[in-house]
Structure formats: structure tokens, C-alpha cells
Design an enzyme around this catalytic site. Structure first.
Site, PDB file in Angstrom:
ATOM      1  N   ALA A  35      -2.652  -1.757  -6.878  1.00 41.91           N
ATOM      2  CA  ALA A  35      -2.433  -1.397  -8.555  1.00 41.91           C
ATOM      3  C   ALA A  35      -2.240  -2.285 -10.029  1.00 41.91           C
ATOM      4  O   ALA A  35      -2.140  -2.038 -10.772  1.00 41.91           O
ATOM      5  CB  ALA A  35      -0.511  -0.675  -8.276  1.00 41.91           C
ATOM      6  N   GLN A  36      -1.541  -3.219  -9.813  1.00 40.90           N
ATOM      7  CA  GLN A  36      -2.161  -4.431 -10.833  1.00 40.90           C
ATOM      8  C   GLN A  36      -3.658  -4.587 -11.104  1.00 40.90           C
ATOM      9  O   GLN A  36      -4.166  -4.541 -12.498  1.00 40.90           O
ATOM     10  CB  GLN A  36      -2.084  -5.921  -9.825  1.00 40.90           C
ATOM     11  N   LYS A 120     -10.362   9.152   0.174  1.00 39.51           N
ATOM     12  CA  LYS A 120     -11.108   7.657   0.416  1.00 39.51           C
ATOM     13  C   LYS A 120     -10.155   6.966   0.830  1.00 39.51           C
ATOM     14  O   LYS A 120      -8.832   5.858   0.803  1.00 39.51           O
ATOM     15  CB  LYS A 120     -10.923   7.154  -1.440  1.00 39.51           C
ATOM     16  N   ARG A 141     -21.919  -3.387   1.883  1.00 35.96           N
ATOM     17  CA  ARG A 141     -22.461  -2.727   0.910  1.00 35.96           C
ATOM     18  C   ARG A 141     -23.056  -4.257   0.100  1.00 35.96           C
ATOM     19  O   ARG A 141     -23.632  -4.109  -1.030  1.00 35.96           O
ATOM     20  CB  ARG A 141     -21.007  -2.201   0.045  1.00 35.96           C
ATOM     21  N   LYS A 283     -16.605  14.898  -5.361  1.00 37.42           N
ATOM     22  CA  LYS A 283     -18.183  14.802  -5.526  1.00 37.42           C
ATOM     23  C   LYS A 283     -18.372  16.644  -6.085  1.00 37.42           C
ATOM     24  O   LYS A 283     -17.703  17.541  -5.474  1.00 37.42           O
ATOM     25  CB  LYS A 283     -18.275  14.548  -4.052  1.00 37.42           C
ATOM     26  N   LYS A 307      -7.087   7.942  -7.766  1.00 38.73           N
ATOM     27  CA  LYS A 307      -6.507   7.094  -7.101  1.00 38.73           C
ATOM     28  C   LYS A 307      -4.485   8.258  -7.499  1.00 38.73           C
ATOM     29  O   LYS A 307      -4.429   8.770  -7.625  1.00 38.73           O
ATOM     30  CB  LYS A 307      -6.277   5.890  -8.263  1.00 38.73           C
ATOM     31  N   CYS A 403      15.465 -18.631  18.782  1.00 41.90           N
ATOM     32  CA  CYS A 403      15.641 -16.875  18.332  1.00 41.90           C
ATOM     33  C   CYS A 403      17.027 -16.459  18.340  1.00 41.90           C
ATOM     34  O   CYS A 403      17.820 -16.544  18.383  1.00 41.90           O
ATOM     35  CB  CYS A 403      15.624 -16.496  19.885  1.00 41.90           C
TER      36      CYS A 403
END
Length: 677
Positions: A35-36, A120, A141, A283, A307, A403
Site C-alpha cells: 500500500a505504501q 491477480k 520473470r 484484459k 488493485k 513458557c
């Protein structure tokens, strides 16, 4: 803003984007949230729109990807560039995309154009090359022109075809590799990955394919390079016919309203998918029009990624506590200044493990980035180090040595990142979590025994292990339970009825309910289908615990085998199993592949209200007959069983031409099954 100020801001944005592109693409170690990052991109876009003259000073156009720094993997040149997608953040951005497409094609703005809408997936892009139907190589990629050779590890990905019948001489298929949430949950205890995407990226780059295979990577294919097929719809159909995994949720929209409705629906239901999606890809469906539109150096002009709204926010870390899981894993929890994320007030979030706290340099008093995805537990994904104030604790967080529940010394097994309490049944917190898991929906599904009731019985020492659940009926009759707060005659009756109803259980559900480490729902089903009966399974596991070699079960790795061995080597566990065997009717498992019923292998979805049984009961029975039961109607659904008050699933099924049965027709079909047995 003056010219000098705008120029300085552009330079600053470019510097930040370049840094974060390198961290994300080259090191798989982002320092800011998605988001940033998207906010930086959006600010730069708006700045260039407001001051067009700044284009002359824009010296950074971003990257398609980047060649990950891993010298061990050979590099492969792509036959065609693997481009990125341009992002759309708002409805206005999507409208601009549609308008731009129509304008470029000289189309009337009022004429409709079919848009393929696909989820996506937040994973790792790949390209698989086939020659004469045989898989030759697989590459990442990379930077869009040069990728990494991941052929050996990609070949162990589930359902990725090695041979294709009736394929063209040369075929290149592209898609996304990802990791399911359930597999990431198993992996995060032993490996230091921040999220499923990083886990998938790290796993596919393993030099040892066996490691990648054990991590159960998955993929979706969505592209045939230079395809002669007429549409994206035809491409997806052809990929499925060749045996590739494709999206189960796809819409071919004739107008923007339908596309946006699909975007909203997927955003609202994304938590049920079991994997991460961060938007919808639109698309142009017609591949001839795609070729006319072409591409820029970075993006195809015929596609955009819409998004999802941010599910992240920044708040103050007040403190760090720890909680104990059913396998003894100690999870650090962020105690937060309450903040609203996506309509839900969040005050606690997972910090994963000690290594993640150290890697992100998280300290009490920091401003932390919190992410919430649907029903998934919120998690701290980063720190705003620039906002660190004097009140932040300067020292690094010190993890407890004992614990918090039973006081036992914590330990970390070789090769693992998680700290763990090994007290097991003598640790009250572990017992509590094991019981919750045992009665869960995919376990024995004891609806009347919720979290508060379990805590009550455990704290009152009425339950010390899962087998004690089935002695509650007798114990309740000797205690004045109705006098306790929150208990009434009706709730007591519901609880007893729920326990009675759970005493008949499928073997796969029983194995899952035991909560054996690394044995999730899928693994439990594979084991149950292999051994068929409870007695056969116990005999094999007893032999395993006595040192004999394990049986070869496809899909069950070494870690799962060793976990089963450890479970059956425990006298405490064997005593619990003995009691459960006496209390329960554990049904034999029927392998789907050998079921002769007319619904064997078919995907069935139930909707509406059924009169003779609950939908959950109907689903369980369908599974025993070899059917696969789905939650949503997709193109892969074979039958929708519609009870009264059916909703949108019925409309979707009719639109897709899927067979619809009412309850009477469903019962008639089941009669043909029983008559043939």
C-alpha cells in the site's frame, strides 16, 4: 508547489521507488508495504499529470522486475519480453483504461467491448517452454528480458504438465507460482519467510528440488505466448484442456459495471480462497484487438491491474506478548493501539517469530504497519523507522526463556525458527488449543463446543485431553452446570446432542483432528485414502514408531513421516487414541478415484436450505461418494444442489449453464447410488 519544489519531490519519489524496487525484486526483502509503495507510484503519477513539464526530469521509469541476486541459478533470455501490468487504483483509473482502449481502436465510446476479469495472484511469474509437447525449461520473470532457470524445481510443482498431447511444435505458457496459506502456516515454523509470496519465491529457487516439492508449491497458468486463438477465453479453455491449472474464478464482462462487481465480489470473498490475491486483472478478451493495441516498453496497452483497497494501516506498538499454540509453538503477538482496518477494529496482530522481529527491527513504541486480509489473522508487516520516537525502547526485544503457561524452558529445534514449549500434555495452553482444533469444522465438527465452553471445561479440569470430551456427557449429569454463568438447559442439551452426533467420523477427519504436526487437511486425506481403515493406519504407524521403514504415500514428505513417528512414539498419545477408539465409530475412507458412484470426481456445490439434512451433512455424504464439494460456483462446478431460499449461486449456475438439482432430484440421484451397492 513551485517548479523547484515539484522537481525536488519528483527526484525524491524516484529515489524512493528505485530503492524499494531493488529491495523487492532483487532481494525479496521489502521494507515498506504494498500500500505504501502504491501510494508513492500514485503520487508520482499525479505529480506528472499536474506538471507535464516534469517529464523532462523523470529519470526513472521503474522496472518490469529485476534480476534476483542469486549467482547459483543460470540465466535464460526470454523469447518474448515478460512485461509488467499498469496499475489502476480507482474506478476513475479503470474508466480511463477502457476509454483509452476504445480511443486507440477508433471505437464508438458507447459500443461494448468484452473484458476478461481474472484474479491477480500475489506470487512469482514464470514462463514454461515446451517443444514437441515436452517441457524443456522454466524461467522466472527476472528483469523481463533475462530470467532465472528454475526448471528442476518447477518440475516438482503439483499438476504442472511435463508432456502435452496435441501441442504446437513450440509452446510457451506463462503464469504465477504461489503458496497456499495452509502450506505457509506449516512452513513458517521452520523457515524465516515473512509471507507466502516470499516463501514461494525462496522455495522455487532451491537447488534441491526435493525441498521445493515438500513445500507444495502451486501455480496458475493464464497466457499462451503468440497464441493464434481468438480470445483470452479460448486461451484459458485450451490451457485447461492441456491439463494446466487455471483460475477457478473468471468473468468475461461485456460492460464495466459487471467488471467492477466482480472486483467487489472477489475483494469480499478473497479470504476464502486460501491464497493471496491483490486485485483483478482486466484484459481485452479479443486477441486480435490485443495485437492492434500493442505494448509500451513496460506494459501491454490491452490490460490493467485493478488493485484492491488497502487493508493496511499504521498504528503504535504498545507491547509484545506471547501465546502458545497446539504444537507448542510460541508466537509473539503485537499489542496495538486499536485501529480500524477495513471496517474492523484491530488491537492485536501476529509478529510470526523471533527472527521476524529481529529482521524488521521491531521495538515497543514503534509505528508499525499492520495488514489484515479478510478473515486471516492481522499481522505486522513492517515498521515506519522514520517515525521512531524517543519513547521507543532502544534495546532489541528479548524473547522469553520459559513458557508463559506452564513455565517449562523453551527450546528451538535445529533448522527451525520457532521457539517451542515441549511440555505437551502437561501444558494447559497446548491442551486448550488441541481441543479447539479437535472439535473444529474439519475435525469432528462439534458445533456446540465453542472456544468459551472449551476454556471453561479445561480450566475446571473436566478436559485434560481430547478424549475427555466424550466423558463430558456423564460428568455433566453429576454437576450443576446450569448454575454456571452462560449455561442454560438449552445450551447443555445442544452440547450433549453435538457430542453424540460427532461420534461417527470419517478417517480423514479423525486424522486431521488429532492435530499432528505437518498433517493438515490435505495430508490427512492422502493418508486416509492410502490406508482406508483406522486399524490399518494404526498398525502401519505402530510399525513406523518401532523403527520400520515408512510406506510410500504420494504427497507425504519426510517431515510429515517423522512427525507421525514421533506422535506414535508417545505413550500419552497412544492412551488417548485407545480411549478415542472405544468412544468413536471411525468410518473407512473411500478413495475418490475408486468410487463407482455417478458423482465420483464431480465438483458439487450446495446452496439454500435443505429439509432432510444440513448442508454440512450433505457435503460430507457427497465426499464419501467420491465427489469434491466446493464453496463457490465456477466454470469447474458440475452440479449445484439448490435448496429453498437459494441466492446468487443459483443465478450464477444458470448463467454458466451448470446442472441444477433441487433437493428431491438430489435424493433421487442418491437412491441410484444406494441401489447399485
Amino acid at each position: 508547489m513551485s517548479d523547484n519544489d515539484s522537481r525536488r519531490r519528483l527526484a525524491d519519489l524516484n529515489a524512493q521507488l528505485k530503492l524499494h524496487d531493488v529491495l523487492y525484486h532483487e532481494h525479496d526483502a521489502p521494507e515498506i508495504s504494498d500500500a505504501q509503495y502504491d501510494a508513492l507510484v500514485q503520487e508520482k503519477r499525479e505529480l506528472l499529470e499536474k506538471f507535464p513539464e516534469l517529464s523532462a526530469y523523470n529519470d526513472y521509469e521503474g522496472v518490469i522486475g529485476a534480476l534476483t541476486v542469486d549467482a547459483r541459478l543460470p540465466k535464460i533470455a526470454h523469447r518474448e519480453p515478460m512485461l509488467s501490468l499498469e496499475n489502476s487504483f480507482t474506478i476513475q483509473d479503470v474508466e480511463k483504461f477502457i476509454s483509452r482502449v476504445k480511443r486507440s481502436l477508433n471505437m464508438d465510446p458507447e459500443v461494448s467491448i468484452t473484458i476478461a476479469c481474472e484474479p491477480k495472484i500475489d506470487g512469482l511469474s514464470f514462463a514454461a517452454l515446451y517443444e514437441k509437447g515436452s517441457l524443456i525449461r522454466v524461467a522466472t520473470r527476472g528483469n523481463g528480458h533475462l530470467g532465472e532457470d528454475i526448471t528442476n524445481t518447477a518440475k516438482v510443482i503439483r499438476k504442472l504438465p511435463h508432456k502435452i498431447a496435441n501441442a504446437p511444435e513450440v509452446l510457451e505458457v506463462r503464469g504465477e507460482i504461489y503458496m497456499h496459506h495452509s502450506d505457509f502456516e506449516k512452513l513458517k515454523d521452520v523457515c524465516n519467510f515473512a509471507n507466502p509470496r516470499n516463501a514461494a519465491a525462496g522455495s522455487i529457487r532451491q537447488l534441491n528440488p526435493k525441498i521445493a516439492e515438500e513445500r507444495n508449491l502451486r501455480y496458475v497458468a493464464y497466457c499462451i505466448v503468440n497464441s493464434a486463438l481468438a480470445s483470452q477465453e479460448a486461451i484459458l479453455k485450451q490451457l485447461a484442456e492441456w491439463g494446466f491449472c487455471t483460475h477457478t474464478e473468471v468473468l468475461f464482462a461485456d460492460n464495466m459495471d459487471d467488471a467492477l462487481s466482480f472486483h467487489t465480489r472477489m475483494y469480499n470473498t478473497r479470504s476464502t480462497l486460501g491464497y493471496d490475491i491483490d486485485g483483478i486483472v482486466y484484459k481485452v478478451n479479443d486477441t486480435h484487438l490485443q495485437k492492434l493495441l500493442g505494448s509500451t516498453s513496460k506494459y501491454p496497452r490491452w490490460a490493467t491491474a485493478h488493485k484492491f483497497p488497502s487493508t493496511e494501516a499504521i498504528t503504535k506498538l504498545r507491547d509484545i506478548s506471547v501465546q502458545v499454540g497446539r504444537t507448542g509453538v510460541i508466537t509473539p503477538i503485537a499489542e496495538l493501539e486499536p485501529i480500524n482496518i477495513g471496517g474492523t477494529l484491530v488491537s492485536r496482530a501476529s509478529l510470526h517469530n523471533l527472527n521476524e522481529i529481529a529482521r524488521k527491527d521491531i521495538r515497543i513504541g514503534d509505528s508499525v504497519i499492520v495488514k489484515r486480509a479478510g478473515e486471516v489473522i492481522p499481522q505486522v508487516v513492517g515498521v515506519d523507522h522514520t517515525a521512531r520516537c524517543n519513547s521507543a525502547v532502544p534495546e532489541e526485544y528479548v524473547f522469553p526463556s520459559h513458557c508463559p503457561s506452564c513455565g517449562s524452558t523453551l527450546s528451538r529445534a535445529p533448522g527451525e525458527v520457532a521457539m517451542r514449549c515441549t511440555a505437551e500434555l502437561s501444558c494447559q495452553a497446548q491442551v486448550l488449543e488441541r481441543v479447539k482444533h479437535f472439535v473444529s469444522r474439519d475435525g469432528l465438527n462439534i458445533v456446540g463446543l465453542g472456544e468459551k465452553q472449551i476454556e471453561f471445561f479445561c480450566n475446571a479440569s473436566y478436559i485434560s485431553n481430547v478424549a475427555d470430551i466424550f466423558s463430558l456427557r456423564e460428568k455433566i449429569s453429576h454437576m450443576n452446570l446450569s448454575a454456571e454463568h452462560g449455561w442454560g438447559e438449552k445450551s447443555i442439551a445442544l452440547l450433549i446432542n453435538a457430542i453424540n452426533a460427532s461420534t461417527t467420523v470419517k478417517l480423514s477427519n479423525f486424522i486431521f483432528a488429532l492435530g499432528i504436526r505437518f498433517i493438515g487437511k490435505g495430508a490427512a486425506k492422502l493418508i486416509a485414502e492410502h490406508y482406508r481403515s483406522y486399524s490399518a493406519w494404526v498398525r502401519a504407524m505402530t510399525s513406523l514408531a518401532n523403527g520400520e521403514d515408512p510406506d510410500n504415500i504420494h504427497g507425504i514428505g519426510l517431515k510429515s513421516i517423522e512427525s507421525l513417528r514421533a506422535f506414535f512414539s508417545s505413550e500419552d498419545n497412544l492412551r488417548v487414541l485407545q480411549t478415542l477408539e472405544e468412544k468413536l465409530n471411525i468410518l473407512n475412507e473411500i478413495a475418490n478415484t475408486e468410487t463407482a458412484s455417478p458423482i465420483s470426481g464431480k465438483t458439487i456445490v450446495f446452496t439454500g436450505v435443505l429439509e432432510d439434512m444440513s448442508r454440512n451433512e450433505a457435503a460430507k455424504y457427497a465426499e464419501t461418494l467420491g465427489a469434491k464439494v466446493g464453496n463457490t460456483v465456477t466454470t469447474k462446478t458440475d452440479i449445484l444442489v439448490a435448496g429453498s431460499n437459494s441466492g446468487s449461486k443459483l443465478d450464477t449456475a444458470r448463467k454458466l449453464g451448470i446442472q441444477v438439482m433441487n433437493e428431491s432430484e438430489w435424493k433421487d440421484l442418491l437412491k441410484t447410488v444406494s441401489n447399485s451397492e
